[in-house]
Enzyme design. Structure first.
Site, PDB file in Angstrom:
ATOM      1  N   GLY A  62      60.809  43.842  51.958  1.00 40.08           N
ATOM      2  CA  GLY A  62      59.969  43.544  50.800  1.00 40.08           C
ATOM      3  C   GLY A  62      60.405  44.300  49.558  1.00 40.08           C
ATOM      4  N   ASP A  63      60.781  45.568  49.738  1.00 38.89           N
ATOM      5  CA  ASP A  63      61.282  46.364  48.616  1.00 38.89           C
ATOM      6  C   ASP A  63      62.567  45.755  48.060  1.00 38.89           C
ATOM      7  OD1 ASP A  63      59.225  48.120  49.390  1.00 38.89           O
ATOM      8  OD2 ASP A  63      60.588  49.208  50.711  1.00 38.89           O
TER       9      ASP A  63
END
Length: 304
Positions: free
Chosen positions: A251-252
């Protein structure tokens, strides 16, 4: 300049075992690895891997904090951490056997004067800068620290990205962040409902826009992602083919890829593709993706 903030950096100590963990017994590993990160540092790393200079802000403490800072600098990222007087930056133990077990550390206490030092650094941001806030808040920080940070930047032409959940995210919408990235489950939780269709996801993403968000990127795991833009565009994308090896940092990576794609191409559809390529490349790797891995997947998305 792009800035990221990591309130509670960590060393992830990954222990691999061919058998399950047996409580109350001596267990032996097959291999071990250490990864240095935290959500903001992960974003910084992917940005740097894609050729974008950036500065990592946050708090570190003790010998583990020094190791994290060295690792960040080694990656070519500008480290501008605040060193705390007591404690150590956390170690997260990830035991990967037939099943996965995690023990996440608490992290050091963050005193008020350290918080004020962080605020002073953030006040130095100038028009045109980008600030990325990602992750949960340690229990030694005030619950409204995201709001306090965005309040400091009011009146400046700074694009703020917020990757957080529920109240942390809802409470900053009034400051009109440039991008927010809930997943479909988190988006539903914000409105106390379960979202079952893409139409429902788009409808609720637009509700977040009505509350102040400019662009809403909703990740949907194996179903891809949906982007609702401030220019009333809706972009959808699927997931590239590959074997998922690691969900940590995906996600990052998507956030970092989105920003990199937007800065390079100036188009939201290209930003979504780059974000998807970055998130997928990390998911297909044991660690955060390299720039080459990301660009190889991005090239395949551009041919679709």
């Amino acid at each position: 300049m792009i800035y990221t903030v990591t309130f509670n950096p960590a060393i992830d100590y990954v222990v691999r075992m061919s058998n399950d963990l047996v409580p109350g017994m001596t267990n032996r590993s097959d291999s071990e690895e250490c990864y240095f990160g935290g959500k903001g540092i992960n974003v910084s790393t992917i940005l740097k891997n894609l050729g974008l200079d950036n500065t990592a802000l946050g708090f570190v403490a003790g010998f583990t904090g020094r190791a994290i800072e060295r690792a960040v600098r080694y990656r070519g990222i500008r480290a501008n951490f605040i060193t705390l007087p007591y404690g150590i930056s956390r170690i997260n133990v990830k035991i990967k056997g037939q099943e996965e077990t995690e023990i996440n550390g608490q992290g050091p206490t963050i005193p008020d004067d350290a918080i004020e030092t962080l605020f002073s650094k953030i006040k130095e941001l100038t028009d045109g800068d980008i600030l990325i806030l990602a992750g949960s808040i340690p229990n030694t920080l005030p619950d409204d620290i995201y709001e306090q940070i965005l309040c400091l930047l009011e009146g400046k032409k700074i694009d703020v990205v917020v990757d957080a959940t529920k109240d942390l995210l809802m409470n900053v919408l009034k400051y009109h962040p440039f991008l927010i990235k809930p997943n479909n489950h988190e988006l539903g939780e914000m409105f106390n409902t379960t979202l079952k269709t893409e139409e429902e996801i788009v409808t609720h993403a637009k509700k977040l826009q009505e509350m102040g968000a400019r662009n809403v990127l909703v990740s949907m795991a194996g179903d891809g992602a949906i982007l609702v833009t401030e220019t009333d565009e809706i972009h959808k994308i699927g997931v590239p083919k590959g074997t998922v090896r690691n969900s940590v940092g995906a996600g990052d990576s998507m956030v970092a890829g989105f920003i990199a794609g937007y800065l390079k191409y100036g188009k939201y559809d290209a930003a979504l593709k780059m974000g998807t390529a970055a998130g997928s490349a990390t998911a297909f790797a044991d660690d955060l993706a390299t720039g080459d891995d990301i660009m190889n997947i991005f090239a395949t998305l551009n041919t679709q």
